[in-house]
Design a protein around this motif. Structure first.
Motif, PDB file in Angstrom:
ATOM      1  N   GLN A   1       0.742  -1.109   0.194  1.00  0.00           N
ATOM      2  CA  GLN A   1      -0.159   0.009  -0.080  1.00  0.00           C
ATOM      3  C   GLN A   1       0.796   1.077  -0.123  1.00  0.00           C
ATOM      4  O   GLN A   1       0.653   2.333  -0.576  1.00  0.00           O
ATOM      5  N   ARG A   2       2.140   1.191   0.902  1.00  0.00           N
ATOM      6  CA  ARG A   2       2.846   2.298   1.002  1.00  0.00           C
ATOM      7  C   ARG A   2       3.673   2.545  -0.235  1.00  0.00           C
ATOM      8  O   ARG A   2       3.612   3.589  -0.910  1.00  0.00           O
ATOM      9  N   LEU A   3       3.970   1.501  -1.168  1.00  0.00           N
ATOM     10  CA  LEU A   3       4.632   1.334  -2.356  1.00  0.00           C
ATOM     11  C   LEU A   3       4.054   2.243  -3.338  1.00  0.00           C
ATOM     12  O   LEU A   3       4.087   3.130  -3.920  1.00  0.00           O
ATOM     13  N   ASN A   4       2.502   2.035  -3.336  1.00  0.00           N
ATOM     14  CA  ASN A   4       1.742   2.756  -4.215  1.00  0.00           C
ATOM     15  C   ASN A   4       1.582   4.053  -3.751  1.00  0.00           C
ATOM     16  O   ASN A   4       1.237   5.127  -4.664  1.00  0.00           O
ATOM     17  N   ARG A   5       1.295   4.270  -2.769  1.00  0.00           N
ATOM     18  CA  ARG A   5       1.804   5.865  -2.274  1.00  0.00           C
ATOM     19  C   ARG A   5       2.797   6.647  -2.685  1.00  0.00           C
ATOM     20  O   ARG A   5       2.790   7.679  -3.137  1.00  0.00           O
ATOM     21  N   SER A   6       3.866   5.866  -2.544  1.00  0.00           N
ATOM     22  CA  SER A   6       5.084   6.550  -3.159  1.00  0.00           C
ATOM     23  C   SER A   6       4.875   6.617  -4.468  1.00  0.00           C
ATOM     24  O   SER A   6       5.417   7.509  -5.255  1.00  0.00           O
ATOM     25  N   ASN A   7       4.485   5.722  -5.235  1.00  0.00           N
ATOM     26  CA  ASN A   7       4.423   5.687  -6.610  1.00  0.00           C
ATOM     27  C   ASN A   7       3.656   6.865  -7.049  1.00  0.00           C
ATOM     28  O   ASN A   7       3.944   7.642  -8.010  1.00  0.00           O
ATOM     29  N   ASP A   8       2.345   7.045  -6.357  1.00  0.00           N
ATOM     30  CA  ASP A   8       1.541   8.210  -6.758  1.00  0.00           C
ATOM     31  C   ASP A   8       2.420   9.756  -6.764  1.00  0.00           C
ATOM     32  O   ASP A   8       2.311  10.454  -7.781  1.00  0.00           O
ATOM     33  N   ARG A   9       3.129  10.081  -5.825  1.00  0.00           N
ATOM     34  CA  ARG A   9       4.093  10.945  -5.391  1.00  0.00           C
ATOM     35  C   ARG A   9       4.976  11.241  -6.541  1.00  0.00           C
ATOM     36  O   ARG A   9       5.189  12.494  -7.145  1.00  0.00           O
ATOM     37  N   MET A  10       5.653  10.007  -7.000  1.00  0.00           N
ATOM     38  CA  MET A  10       6.554   9.670  -7.920  1.00  0.00           C
ATOM     39  C   MET A  10       6.264   9.771  -9.338  1.00  0.00           C
ATOM     40  O   MET A  10       6.952   9.724 -10.355  1.00  0.00           O
ATOM     41  N   CYS A  11       5.019   9.792  -9.463  1.00  0.00           N
ATOM     42  CA  CYS A  11       4.458   9.641 -10.799  1.00  0.00           C
ATOM     43  C   CYS A  11       4.609   8.240 -11.649  1.00  0.00           C
ATOM     44  O   CYS A  11       5.086   8.070 -12.744  1.00  0.00           O
ATOM     45  N   ILE A  12       4.799   7.141 -10.697  1.00  0.00           N
ATOM     46  CA  ILE A  12       5.122   5.938 -11.322  1.00  0.00           C
ATOM     47  C   ILE A  12       3.890   5.122 -11.273  1.00  0.00           C
ATOM     48  O   ILE A  12       2.912   5.168 -10.240  1.00  0.00           O
TER      49      ILE A  12
ATOM     50  N   GLU B   1       7.542  12.013   2.329  1.00  0.00           N
ATOM     51  CA  GLU B   1       6.748  10.822   2.881  1.00  0.00           C
ATOM     52  C   GLU B   1       6.874   9.780   1.968  1.00  0.00           C
ATOM     53  O   GLU B   1       6.370   8.605   2.016  1.00  0.00           O
ATOM     54  N   ALA B   2       7.555   9.894   0.612  1.00  0.00           N
ATOM     55  CA  ALA B   2       7.535   8.631  -0.301  1.00  0.00           C
ATOM     56  C   ALA B   2       8.930   7.928   0.070  1.00  0.00           C
ATOM     57  O   ALA B   2       9.869   8.625   0.528  1.00  0.00           O
ATOM     58  N   LYS B   3       9.123   6.787  -0.141  1.00  0.00           N
ATOM     59  CA  LYS B   3      10.277   6.009  -0.184  1.00  0.00           C
ATOM     60  C   LYS B   3      11.008   6.160  -1.674  1.00  0.00           C
ATOM     61  O   LYS B   3      10.858   5.065  -2.427  1.00  0.00           O
TER      62      LYS B   3
ATOM     63  N   ALA C   1       3.727  13.812  14.402  1.00  0.00           N
ATOM     64  CA  ALA C   1       2.580  13.570  13.664  1.00  0.00           C
ATOM     65  C   ALA C   1       3.244  13.553  12.367  1.00  0.00           C
ATOM     66  O   ALA C   1       4.060  14.186  11.778  1.00  0.00           O
ATOM     67  N   LEU C   2       2.327  12.680  11.523  1.00  0.00           N
ATOM     68  CA  LEU C   2       2.586  12.565   9.775  1.00  0.00           C
ATOM     69  C   LEU C   2       2.291  13.796   9.382  1.00  0.00           C
ATOM     70  O   LEU C   2       1.022  14.344   9.562  1.00  0.00           O
ATOM     71  N   ASN C   3       3.060  14.707   8.658  1.00  0.00           N
ATOM     72  CA  ASN C   3       2.842  15.861   8.176  1.00  0.00           C
ATOM     73  C   ASN C   3       3.192  15.927   6.695  1.00  0.00           C
ATOM     74  O   ASN C   3       3.272  17.216   6.121  1.00  0.00           O
ATOM     75  N   GLY C   4       3.345  14.744   6.057  1.00  0.00           N
ATOM     76  CA  GLY C   4       3.763  14.872   4.729  1.00  0.00           C
ATOM     77  C   GLY C   4       5.194  14.910   4.393  1.00  0.00           C
ATOM     78  O   GLY C   4       5.649  14.667   3.198  1.00  0.00           O
ATOM     79  N   SER C   5       6.138  15.155   5.234  1.00  0.00           N
ATOM     80  CA  SER C   5       7.407  15.288   5.216  1.00  0.00           C
ATOM     81  C   SER C   5       8.130  14.189   5.990  1.00  0.00           C
ATOM     82  O   SER C   5       9.351  13.787   6.027  1.00  0.00           O
ATOM     83  N   ILE C   6       7.410  13.316   6.783  1.00  0.00           N
ATOM     84  CA  ILE C   6       7.809  12.142   7.654  1.00  0.00           C
ATOM     85  C   ILE C   6       7.482  11.045   7.008  1.00  0.00           C
ATOM     86  O   ILE C   6       6.335  11.010   6.497  1.00  0.00           O
ATOM     87  N   LEU C   7       8.448   9.980   7.050  1.00  0.00           N
ATOM     88  CA  LEU C   7       8.086   8.579   6.381  1.00  0.00           C
ATOM     89  C   LEU C   7       6.829   7.873   7.335  1.00  0.00           C
ATOM     90  O   LEU C   7       7.176   7.887   8.591  1.00  0.00           O
TER      91      LEU C   7
END
Lengths: 365, 365
Positions: free
Chosen positions: B95-106, B196-198, B252-258
């Motif tokens: 699930q996180r891989l796909n969130r990272s994918n979204d941020r990185m246009c993958i 937030e993206a790996k 707290a998760l703020n968009g810049s924390i993994l």
């Protein structure tokens, strides 16, 4: 040059057909040869060599695939009317490469060796330098971390590679002014980050904002500072300039802006012409107000790919800022003609910017 | 599962000797097989396959070498006392891989297919899952952009790959508390960036600060927010927790924390135990003051590699903050024992975190 730094040359047994100069595009075709040099901890950079253009065989655990430790450069070779081949300020590129290396914990390369390698490579593939208007040979030096190791640390092994691609004009529209979307959500770089380094991560992080710009039919995004989102940093792949009430203004280098070589050349040329050029903090509010009061005369981007790219419009939130009626301004036009003229050997070169690739650089087979 | 998503299996004709479980280290040894799946624009993800572990052959113009468009994940497989093999919350990783994918246009991957591929791969290489105390099989799914094109744009071709490495404890010192340097100059990520993206770039940008920490004999750096450099974000490769006056506090998760999976599991477990856990903004000043007033009881990091890593000291500018006399605290110890116990099937698993790799997952040869 020391023995271990002699550049070995292995020529390709077959040459690829060259693409038609009318439809080169950008970064799609590659020449017959490439340069490679390896780094091994304890041994330093070694085995510089020109070899046939070929795939890299890398272990899937190589650090470049996981932790992004890499840097790159971009410059161009041009063919003159009288068939000489010129490079534009190549030493600047290798100096910047080493500054990027320092930020990314990559060992420095010998700048003289890199330039010699580049000249020899261009000489070997000199038939790939196109001659049609607007075309050139784009040169991409880059370094990747190749140690096969899954751990966050500077690698112990690297490859320094140079590949080359005959290119047409970067912008499909040619010199026509571009429309720029001012980015308010995504951030490219922040002070203390890697914005000043030419490293892959800066470009990867820019893709999402570019996707939004594409949807809105804007060519590129203009990045604001990551802290206040007020001050102008740079445009997608260019530095940005404004002409306000006769004065040229560009954002000062602050650690998060790329130290562009075309930016530097533009500033030097404008000063040479006696124009006032100021490098300072520039807010988007200031540009909007200058536009409203009729003092915003021109805007343009500078970069190796496009050289000078006039900007005809900014969209900033819901405010549309049309510059010079969406037409190319006289300063941008004069800069484009002069700098591309120098690059092609058609204009005087008062600063000795161009470096000729001499015939004798071709290594004896 | 659709026909085109059947995972093909090609087994290695020879198996490598397995390293001694006492000296595994981290990320140095790789198993006999790997998983690969390709993406082609217009065709989607295709040809999922398990093949012998082998080098990748990539054109030097492939975008991964230049523009850093990549994402990765990390998780582990554990061998139980009774010889079963367990994965820890693998669906969270995809699930996180796909969130990272979204941020990185993958392009997104099919999470069910990815999990099935992972289970089959682990089953094929199940003899590589070590059994000694503190060891596990580290699993690295990653995606790289492979289109041979020099231009800043999302690629049209990608490879999704899973490789696996038998590992010992991430920290050479084992569970001994680590010393952390608070970073005041370099920035890891900022809101609007890719924190937030790996993705590789986040890790590449962290190397310079880590180099400084190494020189000062600190294990890792603690990152502060990129805007004010006041608020705590995360530690090098971990999320960070504090126990202040009996309450557990974490940024707290703020968009810049993994969005760490061990972080999430830690919060869930602490709440399950009836402890108060607060996710909020935490300043370094607050931690310093809590330390001075004797209310800072514990601090620890959470991450897949180390699971729970107690922190014994922070150096913040010239202020040294010693936590719990530099010893492991009771909460960190209990979390470590419980979570690693669940991971190894030695403790009850109240949240159904573990997923067993079934024998029948082994494909018929």
């Amino acid at each position: 040059m020391a023995e271990e730094h002699t550049i070995q040359v292995e020529l390709a047994s077959e040459r690829k057909p060259k693409p038609n100069e009318d439809g080169l595009g950008f970064g799609r075709h590659f020449t017959d040869h490439m340069f490679i040099m390896d780094y091994t901890e304890g041994k330093g950079w070694h085995d510089p060599r020109i070899v046939p253009y070929q795939p890299l065989s890398l272990d899937p655990s190589c650090m470049i695939f996981h932790y992004g430790q890499s840097v790159f450069e971009g410059l161009k070779a041009y063919r003159t009317e009288d068939d000489r081949i010129l490079l534009f300020r190549p030493t600047q590129n290798f100096q910047r490469l080493n500054r990027s290396n320092d930020r990314m914990c990559i060992p420095a390369v010998d700048e003289d060796l890199a330039l010699e390698a580049l000249k020899q490579l261009v000489a070997v593939d000199k038939e790939w330098v196109p001659s049609a208007e607007g075309t050139s040979l784009y040169i991409r030096p880059f370094i990747i971390s190749t140690e096969p190791f899954l751990g966050v640390a500077p690698a112990h092994n690297y490859k320094f590679i140079i590949i080359m691609s005959p290119v047409g004009s970067y912008y499909a529209e040619g010199i026509k002014p571009v429309k720029i979307l001012v980015e308010n959500k995504f951030v490219r770089a922040v002070a203390g980050g890697t914005g000043e380094a030419k490293t892959g991560g800066n470009y990867a992080s820019s893709l999402k904002a570019q996707e939004v710009a594409d949807e809105k039919k804007y060519s590129q995004v203009l990045w604001l500072d990551g802290v206040e989102k007020k001050y102008i940093e740079e445009v997608g792949s260019m530095n940005v300039f404004f002409k306000i009430n006769g004065e040229i203004v560009t954002p000062a280098l602050n650690g998060s802006i790329l130290d562009g070589i075309t930016r530097k050349s533009t500033i030097e040329m404008l000063k040479h012409w006696g124009m006032k050029v100021t490098e300072r903090r520039v807010s988007m509010e200031e540009i909007y107000e200058a536009s409203q009061s009729g003092q915003l005369e021109e805007s343009f981007g500078t970069g190796t790919a496009a050289v000078i790219s006039p900007i005809g419009e900014f969209l900033w939130e819901d405010r549309k800022i049309v510059v010079n009626n969406g037409e190319i301004g006289s300063t941008a036009k004069k800069l484009y003609d002069t700098i591309t003229g120098i690059q092609r050997g058609a204009e005087p070169d008062p600063f000795n910017w161009v470096v000729e690739v001499e015939e004798q650089s071709v290594p004896v087979k």
